[in-house]
Design a protein around this motif. Structure first.
Motif, PDB file in Angstrom:
ATOM      1  N   ALA A  41       0.830  -1.175  -0.095  1.00 42.84           N
ATOM      2  CA  ALA A  41      -0.093   0.019   0.002  1.00 42.84           C
ATOM      3  C   ALA A  41       0.867   1.332   0.046  1.00 42.84           C
ATOM      4  O   ALA A  41       0.516   2.186  -0.725  1.00 42.84           O
ATOM      5  CB  ALA A  41      -0.815  -0.091   1.217  1.00 42.84           C
ATOM      6  N   GLU A  42       2.042   1.201   0.797  1.00 46.59           N
ATOM      7  CA  GLU A  42       2.935   2.302   0.875  1.00 46.59           C
ATOM      8  C   GLU A  42       3.330   2.723  -0.497  1.00 46.59           C
ATOM      9  O   GLU A  42       3.551   3.954  -0.799  1.00 46.59           O
ATOM     10  CB  GLU A  42       3.965   2.075   1.777  1.00 46.59           C
ATOM     11  N   ASP A  43       3.896   1.863  -1.256  1.00 41.35           N
ATOM     12  CA  ASP A  43       4.338   2.003  -2.560  1.00 41.35           C
ATOM     13  C   ASP A  43       3.271   2.318  -3.621  1.00 41.35           C
ATOM     14  O   ASP A  43       3.394   3.280  -4.746  1.00 41.35           O
ATOM     15  CB  ASP A  43       5.418   0.984  -3.058  1.00 41.35           C
ATOM     16  N   VAL A  44       1.956   2.194  -3.457  1.00 43.96           N
ATOM     17  CA  VAL A  44       0.870   2.532  -4.288  1.00 43.96           C
ATOM     18  C   VAL A  44       0.593   4.018  -3.870  1.00 43.96           C
ATOM     19  O   VAL A  44       0.626   4.939  -4.780  1.00 43.96           O
ATOM     20  CB  VAL A  44      -0.358   1.688  -4.016  1.00 43.96           C
ATOM     21  N   GLU A  45       0.808   4.396  -2.487  1.00 42.97           N
ATOM     22  CA  GLU A  45       0.743   5.727  -2.099  1.00 42.97           C
ATOM     23  C   GLU A  45       1.831   6.452  -3.096  1.00 42.97           C
ATOM     24  O   GLU A  45       1.533   7.815  -3.459  1.00 42.97           O
ATOM     25  CB  GLU A  45       0.738   5.871  -0.705  1.00 42.97           C
ATOM     26  N   MET A  46       3.114   6.051  -3.060  1.00 34.00           N
ATOM     27  CA  MET A  46       4.115   6.919  -3.732  1.00 34.00           C
ATOM     28  C   MET A  46       3.746   6.759  -4.988  1.00 34.00           C
ATOM     29  O   MET A  46       4.332   7.908  -5.564  1.00 34.00           O
ATOM     30  CB  MET A  46       5.367   6.059  -3.323  1.00 34.00           C
ATOM     31  N   ALA A  47       3.194   6.076  -5.744  1.00 28.34           N
ATOM     32  CA  ALA A  47       2.960   6.141  -7.092  1.00 28.34           C
ATOM     33  C   ALA A  47       2.096   7.203  -7.272  1.00 28.34           C
ATOM     34  O   ALA A  47       2.214   7.771  -8.273  1.00 28.34           O
ATOM     35  CB  ALA A  47       2.679   4.644  -7.712  1.00 28.34           C
ATOM     36  N   ILE A  48       1.059   6.855  -6.402  1.00 29.59           N
ATOM     37  CA  ILE A  48       0.129   8.219  -6.848  1.00 29.59           C
ATOM     38  C   ILE A  48       0.864   9.622  -6.556  1.00 29.59           C
ATOM     39  O   ILE A  48       0.378  10.392  -7.406  1.00 29.59           O
ATOM     40  CB  ILE A  48      -1.229   7.979  -5.481  1.00 29.59           C
ATOM     41  N   GLU A  49       1.582   9.853  -5.379  1.00 26.65           N
ATOM     42  CA  GLU A  49       2.100  11.204  -5.222  1.00 26.65           C
ATOM     43  C   GLU A  49       2.955  11.348  -6.276  1.00 26.65           C
ATOM     44  O   GLU A  49       3.308  12.593  -6.615  1.00 26.65           O
ATOM     45  CB  GLU A  49       2.988  10.975  -3.986  1.00 26.65           C
TER      46      GLU A  49
END
Ligand SMILES: Cc1cc2nc3c(=O)[nH]c(=O)nc-3n(C[C@H](O)[C@H](O)[C@H](O)COP(=O)(O)O)c2cc1C
Ligand SMILES: CCCCCCC(=O)C(=O)O
Length: 366
Positions: free
Chosen positions: A235-243
């Protein structure tokens, strides 16, 4: 008789030298993830709904701005000339015939221009995505991007799980010769002096292990193509991809070829979908071997599935015809699964269509 992907695997493997089988079929170190990617699907069971008029099932979905036959694309996989002399050209023709998008590996044995032409020449209008590694030589990386865009690719798939190559013991023991007699037209500029290097040394010599999320802004500055991250598991890296402004993520562990002992992709998918909250596209690959697997991944929130080894097995078995056979098998299984589960459209494949078997054998709804 070849009815299933398992039949195709057996038939294809019989045609390949042992060392090539080791390269295609193996995962990293202890082979935990490569096995679990597939076996993890079996803890999900389908909850079919009945009497729902499935006489007119719609399997098509729109991906990268075009409708494809069903929610399946071809993962970028390198060195396809070791499966069949026509390599990616045959895969591209098959994808074009079957209306399925294709990822092109940076380690393709044909140029992206030739791969796309091969598909266009058989009449299809599919989309292609160019897989990229973060390269030490940014000018060379930029050149691959420009060539891909010029050839008509719609997306970049930046492989994020490979700052270095995974430890592939089976491959090393088999003494697989990756470079002998084949070329790598997307990445081999200036490689003439490196012909004697090992697989690992060659990868280290061009790939950057200091890659970071900063690359996304740079990619945006050099291309108008969509930018996807391949190899996200949290989930953390999905958040990074969105950001970072990415268009999509592929939940992937590189088919278990990079870090072993990571979470199987079907188990990583729910947290990635939850984190995405519809703000970024979420696709998945790894261990998908049946139409029911595709159904389960969609029910867990993936928009689309990708396959790597099944494509290579099809290619090894019978070139373009073999890849078409592989796509047909998955299509027939998926369509029938939708009908028997009472789903008329892909949008009907929702989490309530699945139950999960717990470690104590109990069955619970999602
Ligand atoms: C022989 C082989 C070569 C691959 N080459 C690449 C590659 O060049 N770039 C990349 O991002 N992934 C590569 N992959 C990983 C695939 O894109 C994909 O993530 C993986 O195969 C999916 O798992 P599956 O094979 O179980 O379907 C490769 C996989 C295989 C089996
Ligand atoms: C010189 C390294 C070749 C890597 C080929 C692609 C591959 O095996 C993988 O990504 O996995």
């Amino acid at each position: 008789m070849i009815l299933s992907i398992a039949d195709l695997e057996a038939a294809a493997s019989g045609k390949l030298p042992d060392a090539t089988q080791a390269f295609f079929n193996s995962g990293a170190t202890n082979q935990i993830t490569v096995k679990e990617n597939s076996s993890a699907f079996s803890k999900y069971r389908i909850r079919p709904r009945v009497l729902r008029d499935v006489s007119n099932v719609q399997t098509e979905i729109d991906i990268l701005g075009k409708s494809i036959t069903f929610p399946l694309c071809m993962s970028p996989a390198g060195v396809q000339a070791r499966a069949h002399p026509e390599g990616e050209l045959a895969t591209s023709r098959a994808c074009s015939q079957k209306n399925i998008h294709m990822g092109v590996s940076s380690f393709a044995n044909n140029s992206v221009e030739d791969i796309i032409s091969a598909g266009r020449n058989v009449g299809g209008q599919i989309n292609y995505g160019m897989q990229l590694y973060t390269m030490q030589d940014r000018e060379a990386e930029k050149e691959i991007i420009a060539r891909a865009e010029g050839a008509g690719c719609k997306a970049i798939f930046l492989t994020a799980d490979s700052p270095i190559l995974g430890l592939r013991y089976h491959e090393k023991r088999s003494n697989f010769k990756i470079f002998d007699g084949i070329s790598f037209p997307m990445v081999e500029n200036g490689w003439e002096d490196k012909k004697t290097q090992s697989h690992d040394e060659r990868f280290i010599s061009f790939n950057s292990d200091s890659h970071s999320w900063d690359e996304i802004a740079w990619l945006r500055s050099v291309t108008k193509m969509e930018i996807w991250i391949k190899g996200v598991l949290t989930a953390e890296d999905v958040e990074m991809a969105i950001e970072s402004g990415c268009d999509g993520v592929i939940v992937s562990n590189h088919g278990g070829r990079q870090l072993d002992d990571v979470v199987p992709t079907i188990d990583a998918l729910p947290e990635c979908v939850k984190a995405a909250q519809g703000r970024i596209r979420v696709h998945v690959d790894g261990g998908i071997r049946s139409g029911a697997d595709i159904f389960k991944a969609l029910a867990l929130g993936a928009e689309c599935c990708w396959v790597g080894r099944p494509m290579l097995w099809g290619l090894a078995y019978d070139g373009q015809n073999g890849v078409e056979l592989m796509i047909d098998i998955l299509y027939q299984e998926f369509r029938r699964c939708m009908q028997l589960a009472g789903c008329r459209t892909v949008a009907d494949i929702t989490p309530d269509r699945l139950a999960r078997i717990g470690s104590d054998g109990s069955m619970s709804r999602l």
